[in-house]
Write a protein that holds these residues in place. Sequence first.
Motif, mmCIF file in Angstrom:
data_model
loop_
_atom_site.group_PDB
_atom_site.id
_atom_site.type_symbol
_atom_site.label_atom_id
_atom_site.label_comp_id
_atom_site.label_asym_id
_atom_site.label_seq_id
_atom_site.Cartn_x
_atom_site.Cartn_y
_atom_site.Cartn_z
ATOM 1 N N GLY A 14 0.832 -1.201 0.000
ATOM 2 C CA GLY A 14 0.000 0.000 0.000
ATOM 3 C C GLY A 14 0.860 1.242 0.000
ATOM 4 N N ILE B 208 -1.398 9.025 4.853
ATOM 5 C CA ILE B 208 -2.579 8.297 4.393
ATOM 6 C C ILE B 208 -2.100 7.010 3.736
ATOM 7 C CG2 ILE B 208 -4.550 8.319 2.810
ATOM 8 C CD1 ILE B 208 -4.478 11.380 3.015
ATOM 9 N N SER B 209 -2.716 5.882 4.113
ATOM 10 C CA SER B 209 -2.355 4.622 3.476
ATOM 11 C C SER B 209 -3.572 3.703 3.490
ATOM 12 C CB SER B 209 -1.155 3.980 4.182
ATOM 13 O OG SER B 209 -0.668 2.883 3.439
ATOM 14 N N ASN B 210 -3.344 2.401 3.382
ATOM 15 C CA ASN B 210 -4.441 1.430 3.377
ATOM 16 C C ASN B 210 -3.950 0.129 4.007
ATOM 17 O OD1 ASN B 210 -3.287 -0.290 1.116
ATOM 18 N ND2 ASN B 210 -3.502 1.686 0.064
ATOM 19 N N ASP B 211 -4.800 -0.891 3.989
ATOM 20 C CA ASP B 211 -4.509 -2.129 4.717
ATOM 21 C C ASP B 211 -3.675 -3.138 3.934
ATOM 22 O OD1 ASP B 211 -5.832 -1.413 7.044
ATOM 23 O OD2 ASP B 211 -7.767 -2.129 6.318
ATOM 24 N N SER B 212 -3.267 -2.819 2.733
ATOM 25 C CA SER B 212 -2.529 -3.801 1.931
ATOM 26 C C SER B 212 -1.206 -4.165 2.601
ATOM 27 C CB SER B 212 -2.252 -3.256 0.534
ATOM 28 O OG SER B 212 -1.475 -4.159 -0.214
ATOM 29 N N ALA C 229 -1.853 -1.595 -3.816
ATOM 30 C CA ALA C 229 -3.018 -0.773 -3.489
ATOM 31 C C ALA C 229 -2.549 0.680 -3.438
ATOM 32 C CB ALA C 229 -3.623 -1.206 -2.162
ATOM 33 N N ALA D 3 -2.874 4.709 -3.419
ATOM 34 C CA ALA D 3 -3.798 5.739 -2.942
ATOM 35 C C ALA D 3 -4.341 6.547 -4.112
ATOM 36 C CB ALA D 3 -3.079 6.663 -1.958
ATOM 37 N N ASP D 4 -5.646 6.748 -4.133
ATOM 38 C CA ASP D 4 -6.259 7.546 -5.198
ATOM 39 C C ASP D 4 -5.957 9.026 -5.035
ATOM 40 O OD1 ASP D 4 -7.467 5.314 -6.418
ATOM 41 O OD2 ASP D 4 -9.139 5.390 -4.997
ATOM 42 N N ARG E 151 -3.794 12.274 -2.594
ATOM 43 C CA ARG E 151 -2.703 12.636 -1.695
ATOM 44 C C ARG E 151 -2.975 14.041 -1.154
ATOM 45 N NH1 ARG E 151 -0.893 13.903 -6.815
ATOM 46 N NH2 ARG E 151 0.084 15.983 -7.026
ATOM 47 N N THR F 75 -16.050 -4.955 -2.423
ATOM 48 C CA THR F 75 -16.901 -5.438 -1.331
ATOM 49 C C THR F 75 -18.301 -5.803 -1.821
ATOM 50 O OG1 THR F 75 -17.503 -3.142 -0.795
ATOM 51 C CG2 THR F 75 -15.672 -4.121 0.432
ATOM 52 N N PHE G 226 -7.123 -8.457 3.413
ATOM 53 C CA PHE G 226 -5.745 -7.976 3.459
ATOM 54 C C PHE G 226 -4.987 -8.608 4.619
ATOM 55 C CE2 PHE G 226 -7.890 -4.214 1.490
ATOM 56 C CZ PHE G 226 -7.216 -4.252 0.283
#
Length: 406
Positions: free
Chosen positions: A201, A212-216, A280, A282-283, A285, A331, A362
């Motif tokens: 991610g 900002i990030s994600n669970d990957s 994954a 980020a869309d 920033r 989802t 993830f």
Amino acid sequence: MLTGKKILLGITGGIAAFKAASLCSKLVQQGAEVRVIMTKSATKLITELTLQALSKNPVYTDTFDEKNPATIAHISLADWADLVLVAPATANIIGKMANGIADDMLSTTLLATQAPIMIAPAMNVHMYVHPAVSRNLAELASRGVLMVEPGEGLLACGYIGKGRMEEPETIVAVVNSFFDRQNKIALRPLAGKKVVVTAGGTVERIDPVRYISNDSSGKMGFAIAKAACELGADVVLIAANTKLAPPSGVKVISLESAKEMYDAVAAEWNDTDILVKSAAVADYRPKEVSEQKIKKSGDTMTLELVKNIDILETFGRLKTSQFLIGFAAETTNVEHYAMDKLHRKNCDLLVANDVTKAGAGFGIDTNVVSIYDGDGLVESLPLQSKDEVGLRIMELAAQRLSGAKL
């Protein structure tokens, strides 16, 4: 197809044990050398003599019944096998395998073997969906144990549902596919090809201590890089925000942001044969990145975000001879969103999963995916290790790159 292959067949005490006789016979007919271990419960349902006659080898049931004083049977069998196949695999043996219990001949041999293990579960539908069994199956899948999913229909107990052991013909076909895959790995179908894999991610900084990030976790991308390397490719793994140890033989480029990932892919692009975009990204920033830690002030804080470059879409437009594989973690409405993304971003294959499914989220070692091309669904893969999923994805890529649309 199975000539010379050494298959250790474990038979446990489910009513489907009667199918094991046909399974043993069909494996022998295809040229395999089969040796059989039966649990005590299995012998209540089918005789040792039947399996001895079909396999043309002694049948083992007791850890302490040593037929050859020169060897320890469970160690000798564990070392002998090219594949250990447990069919039927009851909830009991699945639980023993998941928890390392070795209290009989079969479970002891399973713990001792270094050979690949394949199981064909068989049990009552309610047992099959019990949380403990689901957990145990997921644990085994994460270790690379191969599964032959049970079929649906009328069960011996009278219920209708999932839990019936697959038919012997189907299991033999799966065994054949397994050895065929091993042969393909040995042939190194991606030798001379350059594969670029993005994983993890991305991180978009707000200030020096926040982002900002994600669970990957990067596990799927690392598994794909490992598989591509096993198939003979020169692999570049572009990894963001992951603590995983990289596969051996792979060039690793570590970075943080979407912009850095785009630049890294662009630098490798011209001589790339296959790009696998499993990261994954980020869309968005932060528009402004503070050089100092932002201090707390007031009850609210507004953070303005700007759109990142879409790496997959960009290289989808730029590709000439490159083969492009995208990923979609969804989802809801998985197929709809997968096909939309595949067409919008000009992918050759799109790997999609429903991250709300057990075993498909993830940060875990398993996945459940469906693979699409421009015509629709290519293949759905059941719960299995990410290493197995990665290998199948790269097999498909190698086939498509060679012009074989299978």
